[in-house]
Scaffold this motif. Structure first.
Motif, PDB file in Angstrom:
ATOM      1  N   GLN A 218      41.572  35.675  45.015  1.00 24.39           N
ATOM      2  CA  GLN A 218      40.517  35.266  44.349  1.00 24.39           C
ATOM      3  C   GLN A 218      40.512  35.338  42.921  1.00 24.39           C
ATOM      4  O   GLN A 218      39.871  34.784  42.485  1.00 24.39           O
ATOM      5  N   LEU A 219      41.424  35.838  42.447  1.00 26.11           N
ATOM      6  CA  LEU A 219      41.692  36.271  40.545  1.00 26.11           C
ATOM      7  C   LEU A 219      41.804  34.916  40.755  1.00 26.11           C
ATOM      8  O   LEU A 219      42.542  34.154  38.989  1.00 26.11           O
ATOM      9  N   ALA A 220      42.292  34.004  41.111  1.00 22.51           N
ATOM     10  CA  ALA A 220      43.065  32.874  41.127  1.00 22.51           C
ATOM     11  C   ALA A 220      42.204  31.114  41.030  1.00 22.51           C
ATOM     12  O   ALA A 220      42.037  30.172  40.566  1.00 22.51           O
ATOM     13  N   LEU A 221      40.797  31.581  41.816  1.00 18.28           N
ATOM     14  CA  LEU A 221      39.637  30.889  42.509  1.00 18.28           C
ATOM     15  C   LEU A 221      39.262  29.752  40.871  1.00 18.28           C
ATOM     16  O   LEU A 221      39.694  28.681  40.934  1.00 18.28           O
ATOM     17  N   ILE A 222      38.856  30.496  40.331  1.00 20.66           N
ATOM     18  CA  ILE A 222      38.197  29.711  38.995  1.00 20.66           C
ATOM     19  C   ILE A 222      39.033  28.967  38.071  1.00 20.66           C
ATOM     20  O   ILE A 222      38.859  28.346  37.425  1.00 20.66           O
ATOM     21  N   PRO A 223      39.972  29.847  37.497  1.00 25.25           N
ATOM     22  CA  PRO A 223      41.722  29.602  36.610  1.00 25.25           C
ATOM     23  C   PRO A 223      42.209  27.479  36.634  1.00 25.25           C
ATOM     24  O   PRO A 223      42.011  26.646  36.919  1.00 25.25           O
ATOM     25  N   LEU A 224      42.321  28.408  38.645  1.00 22.29           N
ATOM     26  CA  LEU A 224      42.593  26.801  39.411  1.00 22.29           C
ATOM     27  C   LEU A 224      41.770  25.835  39.439  1.00 22.29           C
ATOM     28  O   LEU A 224      42.076  24.729  39.739  1.00 22.29           O
ATOM     29  N   LEU A 225      40.410  26.269  39.703  1.00 22.84           N
ATOM     30  CA  LEU A 225      39.469  24.956  40.032  1.00 22.84           C
ATOM     31  C   LEU A 225      39.286  24.040  38.448  1.00 22.84           C
ATOM     32  O   LEU A 225      39.263  23.064  38.054  1.00 22.84           O
ATOM     33  N   LYS A 226      39.417  25.167  37.363  1.00 28.28           N
ATOM     34  CA  LYS A 226      39.060  24.971  35.895  1.00 28.28           C
ATOM     35  C   LYS A 226      40.366  23.939  35.924  1.00 28.28           C
ATOM     36  O   LYS A 226      40.395  22.727  34.713  1.00 28.28           O
ATOM     37  N   ALA A 243      46.289  23.911  46.143  1.00 24.11           N
ATOM     38  CA  ALA A 243      45.447  25.367  46.382  1.00 24.11           C
ATOM     39  C   ALA A 243      46.342  25.598  47.081  1.00 24.11           C
ATOM     40  O   ALA A 243      47.108  26.993  47.359  1.00 24.11           O
ATOM     41  N   HIS A 244      45.867  25.354  48.899  1.00 30.19           N
ATOM     42  CA  HIS A 244      46.594  26.194  49.925  1.00 30.19           C
ATOM     43  C   HIS A 244      48.251  26.065  50.164  1.00 30.19           C
ATOM     44  O   HIS A 244      48.254  27.353  50.340  1.00 30.19           O
ATOM     45  N   VAL A 311      38.312  29.616  49.641  1.00 34.15           N
ATOM     46  CA  VAL A 311      38.511  27.713  49.112  1.00 34.15           C
ATOM     47  C   VAL A 311      38.703  27.122  49.269  1.00 34.15           C
ATOM     48  O   VAL A 311      38.445  25.857  48.860  1.00 34.15           O
ATOM     49  N   ALA A 312      37.888  26.465  50.862  1.00 38.43           N
ATOM     50  CA  ALA A 312      37.537  24.923  51.003  1.00 38.43           C
ATOM     51  C   ALA A 312      36.256  24.587  50.587  1.00 38.43           C
ATOM     52  O   ALA A 312      35.925  23.442  49.665  1.00 38.43           O
ATOM     53  N   THR A 313      35.172  25.852  49.885  1.00 37.91           N
ATOM     54  CA  THR A 313      33.926  25.408  49.759  1.00 37.91           C
ATOM     55  C   THR A 313      34.518  25.321  48.179  1.00 37.91           C
ATOM     56  O   THR A 313      34.122  24.261  47.546  1.00 37.91           O
TER      57      THR A 313
END
Length: 377
Positions: A218-226, A243-244, A311-313
């Protein structure tokens, strides 16, 4: 040695008992979910799944008909009807919420203005009045009823017939298969290098991989999406595959390296003496011998990606053509998520494919997990 052997024999019962308890802990909730998936909403709300085979008692109310339903019979105006299903039996009833069980089936209740009400055991009610009923809502009749056990497949029909579920199934397969194969391919090369090749910084890389195992994704979701948006990937299948892959690589490398370090060193050295290159050793020797570890990680990764919603969302989106199965089932449950019967049926439909994958590869799971636990490099 005899004392040691005897000690192990005496502890066997404890091991077996612990294994039995673990099986019960995992099996009983699954059994309850299965039973609930064949029950309707009212019965789930009234009794637990372990009482599904017995009649259930329910307290509720229904409204009698309105003035539009009245008929004249001689000098009386009558409103009659039955709001119950066949087999449902009333054990008590009443006209107020303070005394919902004040009367028995067949009793007559005297109401205002000469009106009378009686309710039969099968739920048939008869409300009479010497004058015409006025317009308004039907009066509330409280009751306590006994319902026979009832099982239905309507929950599965509703889930399987949900709009967009077929497309969501294809979307889930499109996400899951590459997101399982890509990390296996990359991790196999990395694990071989970390297990059998000497190069500067190898120990630091291994320590970093072990550290990544405890980092919440969860810590990496937003930075990775950006980062995906910055490089033009956006919300796409390629983005969610990567991502997966990133989230699964630490476990894959750790698991495969632990297995590969346990392989006989003599085979590797003999191949090198015979002039085999590192790639040939990897392809001809390491990969065939490491199949149990590859299969065990494939099971973990497949189950994780198949059941994923977060992750899919984030990396795929919520458009109807992008939703995976977990997303469609979430929409089917509604915002409040109170349809437990739909939830139970959805759970068993969604695990059908993972169960096929698991049972087809389960013989490799334990071998892949335990290999390398005694000998490491």
């Amino acid at each position: 040695m005899e004392n040691i052997a005897g000690t192990k024999a005496r502890l066997t019962w404890a091991v077996n008992l612990a294994a039995l308890l673990l099986v019960i802990v995992w099996t009983v909730p699954t059994l309850g979910l299965l039973v609930s998936s064949f029950r309707d909403k009212d019965q789930i709300a009234a009794t637990g799944w372990w009482q599904a085979a017995f009649p259930s008692t329910q307290s509720d109310f229904f409204r009698a008909g309105t003035a539009a339903d009245q008929k004249q019979e001689g000098d009386l105006w009558v409103i009659a009807g039955n709001a119950f299903e066949p087999g449902q039996v009333i054990s008590a009833w009443g006209t107020t919420s303070k005394a919902p069980d004040a009367l028995k089936p067949g009793d007559v209740a005297d109401l205002k203005d000469g009106q009378k009400l009686t309710v039969a055991a099968d739920g048939a009610y008869r409300l009479t009045s010497p004058t015409q009923f006025e317009e308004g809502r039907g009066m509330r009749i409280f009751f306590t009823s006994t319902q026979p056990p009832k099982f239905t497949t309507d929950n599965y029909v509703k889930v399987i017939g949900a709009e967009g579920l077929g497309r969501a199934f294809l979307n889930t397969m499109t996400v899951t298969i590459p997101a399982t194969l890509i990390p296996i391919l990359i991790a196999a090369f990395a694990a071989y290098a970390l297990a059998w090749m000497d190069f500067p910084g190898r120990s630091l890389i291994i320590a970093g991989i072990v550290g990544l195992l405890v980092v919440p994704l969860q810590l990496a979701l937003i930075p990775l999406l950006k980062f995906h948006n910055d490089i033009g990937l956006g919300k796409s299948y390629l983005g969610i595959w990567l991502a997966h892959t990133g989230f699964g690589l630490p476990l894959a490398i750790y698991l495969l390296r632990s297995y590969m370090t346990g392989l006989p060193r003599e085979i590797i050295e003999s191949a090198r003496v015979d002039g085999a290159t590192e790639f040939h050793i990897f392809r001809k020797i390491i990969l065939p011998l490491s199949f149990p570890a590859l299969a065990s990680f494939a099971i973990f990764q497949f189950l994780w990606v198949w059941n994923d919603l977060l992750v899919a969302t984030v990396f795929l989106g919520n458009r109807p053509d992008q939703l995976v199965m977990t997303g469609v089932l979430r929409e089917l449950l509604g915002s409040k998520g109170g349809d437990w019967e739909i939830l139970a049926a959805s759970a068993f439909i969604s695990i059908a494919v993972p169960l096929i994958v698991f049972f087809s590869m389960q013989k490799y799971l334990v071998r892949g997990l335990l290999a390398g636990s005694v000998k490491g490099g």
